[in-house]
Scaffold this active site. Structure first.
Site, PDB file in Angstrom:
ATOM      1  N   ARG A 187       3.003   8.053   9.397  1.00  0.00           N
ATOM      2  CA  ARG A 187       2.793   9.372   9.266  1.00  0.00           C
ATOM      3  C   ARG A 187       1.381   9.874  10.100  1.00  0.00           C
ATOM      4  O   ARG A 187       1.778  11.120  10.461  1.00  0.00           O
ATOM      5  CB  ARG A 187       2.262   9.666   7.767  1.00  0.00           C
ATOM      6  CG  ARG A 187       3.457  10.004   6.792  1.00  0.00           C
ATOM      7  CD  ARG A 187       3.047  10.002   5.222  1.00  0.00           C
ATOM      8  NE  ARG A 187       4.151   9.836   4.426  1.00  0.00           N
ATOM      9  CZ  ARG A 187       4.839  10.703   3.637  1.00  0.00           C
ATOM     10  NH1 ARG A 187       4.479  11.865   3.865  1.00  0.00           N
ATOM     11  NH2 ARG A 187       5.933  10.433   3.244  1.00  0.00           N
ATOM     12  N   GLU A 202      -0.661  -9.043  -1.020  1.00  0.00           N
ATOM     13  CA  GLU A 202      -0.823  -8.436   0.035  1.00  0.00           C
ATOM     14  C   GLU A 202      -2.154  -7.555  -0.252  1.00  0.00           C
ATOM     15  O   GLU A 202      -2.302  -6.352   0.262  1.00  0.00           O
ATOM     16  CB  GLU A 202       0.101  -7.573   0.800  1.00  0.00           C
ATOM     17  CG  GLU A 202      -0.288  -7.648   2.180  1.00  0.00           C
ATOM     18  CD  GLU A 202       0.840  -6.681   2.979  1.00  0.00           C
ATOM     19  OE1 GLU A 202       0.807  -5.419   2.831  1.00  0.00           O
ATOM     20  OE2 GLU A 202       1.539  -7.163   3.710  1.00  0.00           O
ATOM     21  N   ASP A 230       0.904  -1.272  -0.105  1.00  0.00           N
ATOM     22  CA  ASP A 230       0.064  -0.028  -0.017  1.00  0.00           C
ATOM     23  C   ASP A 230       0.852   1.213  -0.025  1.00  0.00           C
ATOM     24  O   ASP A 230       0.441   2.414   0.377  1.00  0.00           O
ATOM     25  CB  ASP A 230      -0.766   0.007   1.209  1.00  0.00           C
ATOM     26  CG  ASP A 230       0.054  -0.394   2.542  1.00  0.00           C
ATOM     27  OD1 ASP A 230       1.149  -0.095   2.426  1.00  0.00           O
ATOM     28  OD2 ASP A 230      -0.775  -0.924   3.431  1.00  0.00           O
ATOM     29  N   HIS A 288      13.542   4.942  12.296  1.00  0.00           N
ATOM     30  CA  HIS A 288      13.309   5.160  10.908  1.00  0.00           C
ATOM     31  C   HIS A 288      14.055   6.344  10.384  1.00  0.00           C
ATOM     32  O   HIS A 288      14.574   7.291  11.093  1.00  0.00           O
ATOM     33  CB  HIS A 288      11.920   5.087  10.769  1.00  0.00           C
ATOM     34  CG  HIS A 288      11.236   5.036   9.420  1.00  0.00           C
ATOM     35  ND1 HIS A 288      11.559   5.970   8.412  1.00  0.00           N
ATOM     36  CD2 HIS A 288      10.688   4.371   8.691  1.00  0.00           C
ATOM     37  CE1 HIS A 288      10.885   5.720   7.376  1.00  0.00           C
ATOM     38  NE2 HIS A 288      10.493   4.173   7.533  1.00  0.00           N
ATOM     39  N   HIS A 298       6.665   4.850  13.023  1.00  0.00           N
ATOM     40  CA  HIS A 298       7.291   5.731  12.021  1.00  0.00           C
ATOM     41  C   HIS A 298       5.905   6.210  11.171  1.00  0.00           C
ATOM     42  O   HIS A 298       5.882   7.141  10.604  1.00  0.00           O
ATOM     43  CB  HIS A 298       7.922   4.969  10.810  1.00  0.00           C
ATOM     44  CG  HIS A 298       7.162   3.642  10.057  1.00  0.00           C
ATOM     45  ND1 HIS A 298       6.265   4.063   9.023  1.00  0.00           N
ATOM     46  CD2 HIS A 298       6.983   2.410  10.222  1.00  0.00           C
ATOM     47  CE1 HIS A 298       5.663   3.000   8.518  1.00  0.00           C
ATOM     48  NE2 HIS A 298       6.053   1.932   9.359  1.00  0.00           N
ATOM     49  N   GLU A 352      -2.011   4.956   3.259  1.00  0.00           N
ATOM     50  CA  GLU A 352      -1.868   3.455   2.946  1.00  0.00           C
ATOM     51  C   GLU A 352      -3.394   2.965   2.677  1.00  0.00           C
ATOM     52  O   GLU A 352      -3.483   2.343   1.653  1.00  0.00           O
ATOM     53  CB  GLU A 352      -1.262   2.589   3.799  1.00  0.00           C
ATOM     54  CG  GLU A 352       0.252   3.071   3.772  1.00  0.00           C
ATOM     55  CD  GLU A 352       0.689   4.120   4.744  1.00  0.00           C
ATOM     56  OE1 GLU A 352      -0.113   4.975   5.502  1.00  0.00           O
ATOM     57  OE2 GLU A 352       1.877   4.395   5.014  1.00  0.00           O
TER      58      GLU A 352
HETATM   59  C1  UD1 Z   1       6.721   4.837   3.630  1.00  0.00           C
HETATM   60  C2  UD1 Z   1       5.068   4.285   3.161  1.00  0.00           C
HETATM   61  C3  UD1 Z   1       4.692   3.599   4.412  1.00  0.00           C
HETATM   62  C4  UD1 Z   1       5.704   2.351   4.648  1.00  0.00           C
HETATM   63  C5  UD1 Z   1       7.127   2.921   5.172  1.00  0.00           C
HETATM   64  C6  UD1 Z   1       7.987   1.774   5.405  1.00  0.00           C
HETATM   65  C7  UD1 Z   1       4.324   5.714   1.721  1.00  0.00           C
HETATM   66  C8  UD1 Z   1       3.243   7.117   1.605  1.00  0.00           C
HETATM   67  N1  UD1 Z   1       4.543   5.416   2.888  1.00  0.00           N
HETATM   68  O1  UD1 Z   1       6.521   5.630   4.614  1.00  0.00           O
HETATM   69  O2  UD1 Z   1       3.584   3.054   3.800  1.00  0.00           O
HETATM   70  O3  UD1 Z   1       5.048   2.056   5.840  1.00  0.00           O
HETATM   71  O4  UD1 Z   1       7.647   3.631   3.830  1.00  0.00           O
HETATM   72  O5  UD1 Z   1       8.833   2.173   6.158  1.00  0.00           O
HETATM   73  O6  UD1 Z   1       4.437   5.044   0.593  1.00  0.00           O
HETATM   74  N2  UD1 Z   1      14.316   8.476   4.243  1.00  0.00           N
HETATM   75  C9  UD1 Z   1      15.685   8.614   4.146  1.00  0.00           C
HETATM   76  N3  UD1 Z   1      16.107   7.319   3.709  1.00  0.00           N
HETATM   77  C10 UD1 Z   1      15.428   6.203   3.568  1.00  0.00           C
HETATM   78  C11 UD1 Z   1      14.189   6.343   3.809  1.00  0.00           C
HETATM   79  C12 UD1 Z   1      13.349   7.404   4.156  1.00  0.00           C
HETATM   80  O7  UD1 Z   1      16.233   9.442   4.221  1.00  0.00           O
HETATM   81  O8  UD1 Z   1      16.029   5.162   3.089  1.00  0.00           O
HETATM   82  C13 UD1 Z   1      13.538   9.678   4.577  1.00  0.00           C
HETATM   83  C14 UD1 Z   1      13.405  10.832   3.596  1.00  0.00           C
HETATM   84  O9  UD1 Z   1      13.561  12.040   4.025  1.00  0.00           O
HETATM   85  C15 UD1 Z   1      11.941  10.753   3.090  1.00  0.00           C
HETATM   86  C16 UD1 Z   1      11.286  10.444   4.597  1.00  0.00           C
HETATM   87  O10 UD1 Z   1      12.246   9.554   4.960  1.00  0.00           O
HETATM   88  O11 UD1 Z   1      11.445  11.889   2.401  1.00  0.00           O
HETATM   89  C17 UD1 Z   1      10.014   9.747   4.324  1.00  0.00           C
HETATM   90  O12 UD1 Z   1      10.143   8.721   3.295  1.00  0.00           O
HETATM   91  P1  UD1 Z   1       8.657   8.127   2.559  1.00  0.00           P
HETATM   92  O13 UD1 Z   1       8.916   6.950   1.929  1.00  0.00           O
HETATM   93  O14 UD1 Z   1       8.068   9.655   1.995  1.00  0.00           O
HETATM   94  O15 UD1 Z   1       7.657   7.750   3.736  1.00  0.00           O
HETATM   95  P2  UD1 Z   1       7.979   6.642   5.020  1.00  0.00           P
HETATM   96  O16 UD1 Z   1       7.331   7.404   6.068  1.00  0.00           O
HETATM   97  O17 UD1 Z   1       9.090   6.096   5.038  1.00  0.00           O
HETATM   98  N1  UDP Z   2      12.716  -4.078   9.780  1.00  0.00           N
HETATM   99  C1  UDP Z   2      14.230  -4.155   9.530  1.00  0.00           C
HETATM  100  N2  UDP Z   2      15.088  -3.255  10.246  1.00  0.00           N
HETATM  101  C2  UDP Z   2      14.391  -2.532  10.935  1.00  0.00           C
HETATM  102  C3  UDP Z   2      13.149  -2.481  11.296  1.00  0.00           C
HETATM  103  C4  UDP Z   2      12.372  -3.323  10.518  1.00  0.00           C
HETATM  104  O1  UDP Z   2      14.622  -4.963   8.641  1.00  0.00           O
HETATM  105  O2  UDP Z   2      15.505  -1.683  11.808  1.00  0.00           O
HETATM  106  C5  UDP Z   2      12.091  -4.878   8.966  1.00  0.00           C
HETATM  107  C6  UDP Z   2      10.850  -5.896   9.655  1.00  0.00           C
HETATM  108  O3  UDP Z   2      11.357  -6.903   9.906  1.00  0.00           O
HETATM  109  C7  UDP Z   2       9.733  -5.833   8.677  1.00  0.00           C
HETATM  110  C8  UDP Z   2       9.793  -4.493   7.960  1.00  0.00           C
HETATM  111  O4  UDP Z   2      11.008  -3.985   7.926  1.00  0.00           O
HETATM  112  O5  UDP Z   2       9.559  -6.867   7.881  1.00  0.00           O
HETATM  113  C9  UDP Z   2       8.654  -3.551   8.200  1.00  0.00           C
HETATM  114  O6  UDP Z   2       8.885  -2.458   7.681  1.00  0.00           O
HETATM  115  P1  UDP Z   2       8.290  -0.757   8.248  1.00  0.00           P
HETATM  116  O7  UDP Z   2       8.052  -1.113   9.450  1.00  0.00           O
HETATM  117  O8  UDP Z   2       9.324   0.126   7.839  1.00  0.00           O
HETATM  118  O9  UDP Z   2       7.192  -0.809   7.374  1.00  0.00           O
HETATM  119  P2  UDP Z   2       5.752  -1.231   7.276  1.00  0.00           P
HETATM  120  O10 UDP Z   2       5.683  -2.628   7.428  1.00  0.00           O
HETATM  121  O11 UDP Z   2       5.065  -0.639   8.479  1.00  0.00           O
HETATM  122  O12 UDP Z   2       4.982  -0.704   5.961  1.00  0.00           O
END
Ligand code: UD1
Ligand code: UDP
Length: 387
Positions: free
Chosen positions: A213, A126, A104, A243, A211, A140
């Site tokens: 939003r 999923e 999602d 995160h 994490h 999501e």
């Molecule tokens: C995203 C997904 C969420 C998922 C999560 C898993 C959307 C809208 N959200 O949320 O569904 O649960 O990933 O973790 O698709 N950033 C970094 N490095 C990284 C990753 C993120 O610097 O490797 C920072 C960046 O500033 C980025 C911000 O995190 O702009 C947010 O990342 P984003 O993918 O937009 O949203 P998440 O909260 O990570």
């Molecule tokens: N995970 C990981 N390292 C971490 C935290 C989470 O490998 O430090 C893995 C965890 O085992 C799970 C996935 O990341 O499989 C979950 O990702 P996240 O919580 O970012 O996203 P969500 O599942 O909420 O979309």
């Protein structure tokens, strides 16, 4: 619209952009690469940068095309626009037989939408998770509902998820209950071994991730204060892989940095995360994937959210949906730390999310449909069509 039977191998483009998509599509990519029926074309969008790259090598996924869309503090509208545009270009160049998206995220929605615009059928892994609250989790819940309108194959992890789809009018013959691929991957990774736990002491071990939003800002700061209160008991070790999102760090660091009993660490790679989860006593999380993994390893989890699209663990008794109120977080965590009977009840509730065979079922279904003369186009017919 229907398309003619495709000659093998089927060219399947797997589009993934965030950490959980890499983890949950890896078993599908590995299984496709292992046999002659599919040619997987893995496209990483780079919606996540570090947290995605950290995963791919160790999960045995070969990336064919790597986009680089991430921006610091990216806005959803900009991210979506960039993703649809760049994925559209890739799809026109590659012309795969199908596109596979997972879950999602914005990458998954953009992948499905771009495929629809190119008239390429979509398989949704999923599928069917719903809270019923359109903006929780945000964005999501809307994303997965929209993907559900586009997809040709809906691979639901549980019977309840499959029911949501048929209740929404998706034809039965396009919905398949497979289990969740996250369990395939967890079992694969644990069998490989080699991860290192992040816990350092033999105090009561609590693993925390936050994490979402919809929780960022003051609500997440309150959750940080609750963790700080728990740490001040003096008999716990809290490990919190932070995160990479700056919004998460803005909320949690001021409340927790320097607090004794709290280890703030960088995101753990999947081997180390699995080892850390296997060693913990209790999980506090707002993560989707971790809600699924914890009961597989007999770890009780407290879900720090007001809704969940994974009620199966709550119904089985392995998880509790406790909301985001700091007092509730402390009360429930202390109850599990101090009441062995309650702890045992949750730890032994079992895993409702799959048996590790989800990817095999997904490939089996796709191979059958591509080999047979069944329509694999966007839709076969409709009540007001002449088809
Ligand atoms: C995203 C997904 C969420 C998922 C999560 C898993 C959307 C809208 N959200 O949320 O569904 O649960 O990933 O973790 O698709 N950033 C970094 N490095 C990284 C990753 C993120 O610097 O490797 C920072 C960046 O500033 C980025 C911000 O995190 O702009 C947010 O990342 P984003 O993918 O937009 O949203 P998440 O909260 O990570
Ligand atoms: N995970 C990981 N390292 C971490 C935290 C989470 O490998 O430090 C893995 C965890 O085992 C799970 C996935 O990341 O499989 C979950 O990702 P996240 O919580 O970012 O996203 P969500 O599942 O909420 O979309």
């Amino acid at each position: 619209m229907s398309t003619p039977p495709t000659t093998m191998p089927v060219h399947a483009m797997l589009v993934l952009g965030t950490r959980p998509e890499a983890i949950k599509l890896a078993p599908v990519a590995r299984a496709m690469a292992a046999g002659p029926q599919f040619e997987p074309i893995v496209v990483t969008t780079g919606q996540h940068r570090e947290m995605l790259h950290q995963m791919l090598g160790m999960l045995g996924v070969d990336v064919r095309i790597a986009l680089d869309v991430m921006r610091t503090r990216q806005q959803l509208s900009d991210l979506t626009a960039r993703l649809v545009r760049e994925l559209g270009t890739v799809l026109r160049e590659q012309r795969p037989d199908l596109v596979v998206v997972q879950g999602d995220t914005t990458t998954a929605l953009a992948g499905a939408l771009a495929a629809f615009y190119e008239k390429i059928p979509v398989a949704h892994v999923e599928a069917g998770l719903r809270t019923g609250v359109i903006d929780n989790p945000f964005p999501e819940e809307l994303n997965r509902s929209l993907i559900g309108r586009i997809a040709r194959w809906h691979f639901a992890p549980t019977p309840a998820a499959a029911r949501h789809l048929t209740d929404e009018g998706v034809p039965d013959e396009q919905v398949f209950t497979t289990g969740n691929t996250v369990i395939d991957n967890l079992l694969w990774v644990l069998a490989e071994g080699a991860g290192a736990s992040a816990f350092r002491t033999d105090a009561k071990r609590i693993l925390v991730t936050l994490h979402r939003r919809e929780n960022q800002g003051e609500r997440m700061r309150g959750m940080g204060r609750a963790l700080s209160r728990l740490a001040r008991r003096g008999d716990v070790e809290i490990v919190l892989p932070l995160h990479k999102s700056p919004a998460v760090r803005d909320a949690l660091l001021p409340e927790l940095d320097g607090q004794r009993g709290v280890e703030l660490v960088e995101p753990l790679d999947y081997l180390d995360f699995a080892a850390t989860l296997a060693e913990c006593d209790l999980v506090l999380t707002d993560s989707g994937g971790i809600q699924e993994e914890a009961p597989s390893l007999a770890k009780p989890s407290l879900v720090l959210r007001t809704t969940t699209e994974r009620p199966e663990a709550v119904e089985a008794g392995a998880a509790r949906l406790i909301g985001t109120d700091p007092d509730a977080i402390v009360t429930w965590a202390e109850r599990l730390l101090d009441d062995p009977a309650e702890y045992r009840r949750m730890a032994t509730a079992g895993n409702p999310f799959g048996d590790g065979e989800a990817a095999r079922r997904i490939l089996g279904q796709l191979a059958e449909d591509f080999a047979a003369d069944v329509p694999v186009g966007l839709t076969a017919s409709g009540p007001y069509s002449t088809a």
